[in-house]
Enzyme design. Structure first.
Site, PDB file in Angstrom:
ATOM      1  CB  CYS A   2     -21.271 -29.678  -7.769  1.00  0.00           C
ATOM      2  SG  CYS A   2     -19.443 -30.115  -8.030  1.00  0.00           S
ATOM      3  CD  GLU A 102     -24.415 -32.941 -12.700  1.00  0.00           C
ATOM      4  OE1 GLU A 102     -25.231 -33.995 -12.162  1.00  0.00           O
ATOM      5  OE2 GLU A 102     -24.296 -32.151 -11.727  1.00  0.00           O
TER       6      GLU A 102
END
Length: 222
Positions: A2, A102
């Site tokens: 992340c 992402e």
């Protein structure tokens, strides 16, 4: 992994949702990136939303300008690594967000996605924090890292990791509460329910942290 997220919820709604108050004015961030100071609630001050720098600098570090500053920590191995095991026992935090980004690898290149809850409400990543003391000035430098886990069904087609989103207010409170056994904390670090999340492709402006405006959140055209 992340490495980028957003948090644009108005302050009054944030304070009501997390039952905590901001320690200083905090503008919305559409494209939060490592090294920035970002809103966090620590177990040491659960009624306060503080700004900590993203990228963990351990208290024992001799030189905070050198060495790795991990932005993520793997849930599965926290108890196996002495530095993370100590923080799991003593320094846990909520990292406040309303979505994360992402990048999906495709034959045509990496495609950025924004992932959020289906109801678009704010949530908390499980995190660890620490503070490094500058002995020359006496100044403390608090930092944090976001814990990641295996992907759920929604994320599996995009990336092989996802940040740990604590499932509800009870889980957030349990994460901040002191005195539990390490396995009890680790039990909270599960993939979020895929059916309660959604995702969409965003434009490549998100690739640069310098682009920190509402346009970053917009679905990609075409």
């Amino acid at each position: 992994m992340c490495g980028r997220y957003s948090f644009v919820v108005p302050a009054p709604a944030v304070e009501q949702r997390f039952q905590a108050e901001f320690s200083e004015p905090t503008p919305p961030t559409y494209n939060a990136a490592p090294s920035q100071r970002l809103p966090v609630i620590t177990n040491a001050a659960p009624g306060q939303i503080q700004l900590l720098r993203w990228g963990l600098v351990p208290a024992w570090s001799r030189d905070p300008t050198g060495g790795p500053k991990p932005i993520n920590a793997r849930a599965e191995t926290l108890a196996d690594k002495p530095s993370f095991r100590m923080l799991l026992a003593r320094r846990r935090c909520l990292v406040l967000a309303d979505g994360f980004y992402e990048w999906q690898a495709t034959p045509a290149g990496k495609v950025p996605h924004r992932i959020l809850l289906r109801d678009a409400q704010p949530f908390a990543f499980a995190g660890l924090w620490d503070e490094w003391l500058d002995r020359a000035t006496g100044e403390l430098h608090p930092t944090f890292t976001i814990i990641t886990t295996e992907p759920n069904e929604l994320m599996a087609g995009i990336h092989n990791r996802m940040p740990v989103i604590l499932r509800d207010r009870a889980a957030e409170q349990a994460w901040l509460a002191d005195g539990h056994r390490l396995p009890d904390y680790q039990q909270l670090l599960q993939p979020y329910e895929a059916a309660a999340m959604r995702e969409y492709v965003v434009g490549k402006r998100v690739n640069s942290p310098a682009n920190n405006d509402a346009e970053v959140l917009m679905p990609a055209m075409g």
